[in-house]
Motif scaffolding. Structure first.
Motif, short mmCIF file in Angstrom:
data_model
loop_
_atom_site.label_atom_id
_atom_site.label_comp_id
_atom_site.label_asym_id
_atom_site.label_seq_id
_atom_site.Cartn_x
_atom_site.Cartn_y
_atom_site.Cartn_z
N ALA A 293 0.83 -1.22 0.00
CA ALA A 293 0.00 0.00 0.00
C ALA A 293 0.86 1.27 0.00
N PRO A 294 1.74 1.43 -0.98
CA PRO A 294 2.61 2.62 -1.00
C PRO A 294 1.79 3.89 -1.13
N GLN A 295 2.28 4.96 -0.53
CA GLN A 295 1.57 6.23 -0.62
C GLN A 295 1.88 6.98 -1.90
N VAL A 296 2.98 6.63 -2.52
CA VAL A 296 3.33 7.21 -3.80
C VAL A 296 4.30 6.26 -4.49
N GLY A 297 4.29 6.24 -5.83
CA GLY A 297 5.21 5.41 -6.59
C GLY A 297 6.00 6.25 -7.58
N LEU A 298 7.31 6.02 -7.64
CA LEU A 298 8.19 6.75 -8.56
C LEU A 298 8.90 5.74 -9.45
N LEU A 299 8.59 5.75 -10.73
CA LEU A 299 9.22 4.87 -11.70
C LEU A 299 10.38 5.60 -12.34
N MET A 300 11.55 4.99 -12.34
CA MET A 300 12.73 5.65 -12.87
C MET A 300 12.86 5.50 -14.39
N GLU A 301 12.93 6.61 -15.08
CA GLU A 301 13.37 6.78 -16.46
C GLU A 301 12.41 6.28 -17.52
N THR A 302 12.27 4.97 -17.71
CA THR A 302 11.50 4.46 -18.85
C THR A 302 10.53 3.35 -18.47
N GLU A 303 10.53 2.93 -17.21
CA GLU A 303 9.89 1.67 -16.82
C GLU A 303 8.39 1.83 -16.62
N VAL A 304 7.65 1.88 -17.74
CA VAL A 304 6.19 2.02 -17.70
C VAL A 304 5.55 0.74 -18.23
N TRP A 305 4.70 0.12 -17.39
CA TRP A 305 4.00 -1.11 -17.76
C TRP A 305 2.50 -0.89 -17.64
N PRO A 306 1.72 -1.30 -18.65
CA PRO A 306 0.29 -0.97 -18.67
C PRO A 306 -0.47 -1.40 -17.42
N ASN A 307 -0.33 -2.66 -17.01
CA ASN A 307 -1.09 -3.14 -15.85
C ASN A 307 -0.58 -2.54 -14.55
N LEU A 308 0.70 -2.25 -14.48
CA LEU A 308 1.25 -1.60 -13.29
C LEU A 308 0.66 -0.21 -13.13
N VAL A 309 0.60 0.53 -14.23
CA VAL A 309 0.06 1.89 -14.18
C VAL A 309 -1.42 1.86 -13.82
N ARG A 310 -2.18 0.97 -14.47
CA ARG A 310 -3.61 0.88 -14.17
C ARG A 310 -3.85 0.37 -12.74
N GLY A 311 -3.03 -0.60 -12.31
CA GLY A 311 -3.17 -1.13 -10.96
C GLY A 311 -2.90 -0.09 -9.90
N ALA A 312 -1.92 0.77 -10.14
CA ALA A 312 -1.63 1.85 -9.19
C ALA A 312 -2.80 2.82 -9.11
N ARG A 313 -3.37 3.12 -10.26
CA ARG A 313 -4.51 4.05 -10.24
C ARG A 313 -5.70 3.45 -9.49
N LYS A 314 -5.97 2.16 -9.72
CA LYS A 314 -7.07 1.52 -9.01
C LYS A 314 -6.82 1.47 -7.51
N ALA A 315 -5.55 1.32 -7.13
CA ALA A 315 -5.21 1.28 -5.70
C ALA A 315 -5.04 2.68 -5.11
N ARG A 316 -5.29 3.72 -5.94
CA ARG A 316 -5.16 5.11 -5.52
C ARG A 316 -3.75 5.44 -5.06
N VAL A 317 -2.78 4.89 -5.78
CA VAL A 317 -1.37 5.20 -5.54
C VAL A 317 -0.92 6.16 -6.64
N PRO A 318 -0.64 7.43 -6.34
CA PRO A 318 -0.14 8.35 -7.38
C PRO A 318 1.19 7.81 -7.93
N LEU A 319 1.24 7.65 -9.24
CA LEU A 319 2.41 7.04 -9.86
C LEU A 319 3.06 8.04 -10.82
N PHE A 320 4.33 8.33 -10.58
CA PHE A 320 5.07 9.30 -11.39
C PHE A 320 6.19 8.59 -12.15
#
Length: 437
Positions: free
Chosen positions: A125-152
């Motif tokens: 249950a992280p309060q915020v997520g920071l992805l470094m540089e290029t590491e964007v995955w579709p289900n990870l991004v959608r999963g963070a949004r559903k879990a209400r984790v702001p993902l940058f």
């Protein structure tokens, strides 16, 4: 629909991914460690936070994250930091950098399967997520949004080639980037490309790698190593990739025909991937060179001068030491169309650099370094050796390039403070309370 197809494909690919781990473990046994974490199983790890989460896929991203992680730990003393990776070398680098910090927990990020991503989000249950540089995955991004984790996406970069590939997915790519809470881009060009893909909250914060501080102990060891090298001059070939070493060794063997009467320097050859150390050492020996391995050198014991043609940099986490021991450094991944590697660390240490024609992963930093007089571009390995000879034979030119390298690195610092400021609003609104001013 595309996301559904993508997710279904993952269930087909997942057994293959696990088999690939076993295959890679033949050379890197660590790939078979902590496999459960890749499947979203974290039962043996502490879950009590609150957590700030930083994802750094491998070595380069982990090292780049260091100044930001240090700043986060200082600014938010009541929080713990979850540092995730995808490779054993990234995890090892994290342990080297942060192993003594009790507030940091390392683990692997799960594969991009919805149920595995959900498991990760629910456990920590992280309060915020920071992805470094290029590491964007579709289900990870959608999963963070559903879990209400702001993902940058931070220290974000996107080459023109990667942009074209991603843009082919059209609306599916746009939806993914729209789901991000923000993108903190390295350069204006990166920012423009992210906006074109659909990212809305895009800011330019610069490159965190300019804020990396070389380990002083490593610099001292490098200066010690330099004393033992008999040739007096050292050319580093750093972060070389498969296919580049044969070209470099062939050109190095023809140094006199390429460089005239300029004495041949010692070649400090540092493959990027540790599983290739033995392979490259054998390759150099077959080419007729005398080879010494860093792992066999005890720099605390007085030794006779090293008269080896090639010193193999077969260690992890010592790049600062290798650059400190060198007069000039070629940055690998650029002779072949692989995009190049980071030249900033060498410049920070005042080591001028050479790069090949392919630097699209670090295009802006490379062009800026060339403009600043800290870097020279070559077309091939033969030209690399000729250019190296020309610079090494001219002490005044070499000294001038050293000054330019350090000046270039210094002018671009400050990305850490800009990144922290850009994140502040989101961190505050996500219950990341009571930062230290």
């Amino acid at each position: 629909m595309l996301r559904l197809v993508y997710s279904l494909l993952w269930f087909v690919v997942l057994p293959v991914a696990l088999l690939r781990l076993a295959w890679r473990a033949r050379k890197e046994p660590d790939y078979m460690h902590h496999v459960g974490e890749r499947l979203g199983l974290y039962g043996g790890l502490p879950r009590k936070g609150p957590w700030l989460w930083v994802h750094a896929v491998s070595v380069g991203e982990t090292r780049a994250a260091q100044p930001l992680i240090d700043a986060l730990l200082s600014a938010y003393p009541r929080h713990r930091l979850l540092l995730t990776h995808m490779t054993p070398t990234g995890r090892q680098t994290g342990a080297q950098l942060f192993g003594k910090e009790p507030r940091i927990l390392q683990c692997y990020l799960p594969y991009d399967v919805p149920v595995l991503v959900r498991s990760f989000m629910r456990y920590f249950a992280p309060q915020v997520g920071l992805l470094m540089e290029t590491e964007v995955w579709p289900n990870l991004v959608r999963g963070a949004r559903k879990a209400r984790v702001p993902l940058f996406l931070v220290n974000a970069r996107l080459s023109p080639r990667s942009f074209r590939r991603t843009a082919r997915f059209g609306r599916a790519a746009a939806v993914m980037y729209e789901d991000l809470a923000g993108v903190l881009a390295q350069t204006p060009g990166d920012a423009q490309r992210f906006r074109a893909l659909g990212a809305s909250a895009v800011q330019i914060t610069g490159n965190l790698k300019f804020d990396m501080q070389p380990a002083l102990a490593g610099v001292a060891v490098g200066e010690q190593l330099r004393k033992f090298i008999a040739t007096g001059k050292v050319l580093a070939a750093a972060s070389t990739r498969e296919g580049e070493e044969p070209m470099l060794l062939d050109a190095f063997s023809r140094w006199q025909s390429l460089a005239g009467n300029v004495p041949r320097p010692a070649l400090l050859l540092i493959p990027r991937h540790p599983q290739r150390f033995d392979e490259v050492a054998a390759m150099a020996a077959r080419a007729g060179f005398s080879v010494k391995r860093r792992s066999a050198l005890d720099l605390n014991v007085i030794q006779l001068p090293l008269s080896a043609d090639i010193i193999l940099g077969d260690s992890m986490g010592e790049m600062a030491m290798y650059f400190a021991a060198s007069d000039l450094a070629f940055i690998g991944g650029s002779l072949l169309p692989l995009g190049g590697q980071n030249l900033i660390e060498a410049c920070t240490l005042g080591t001028p650099v050479l790069v090949g024609p392919h630097t699209f992963n670090f295009a802006q930093a490379t062009e800026d370094a060339i403009t600043a007089g800290a870097c020279l571009r070559v077309d091939n390995a033969d030209e690399l050796m000729r250019t190296a000879a020309s610079v090494l034979a001219d002490p005044a030119r070499l000294a001038e390039m050293r000054v330019h390298a350090q000046t270039f690195a210094g002018l671009h610092r400050g990305a850490t403070s800009r990144t922290l400021a850009a994140l502040a609003t989101a961190l505050e609104s996500s219950s990341v309370a009571n930062p230290v001013a």
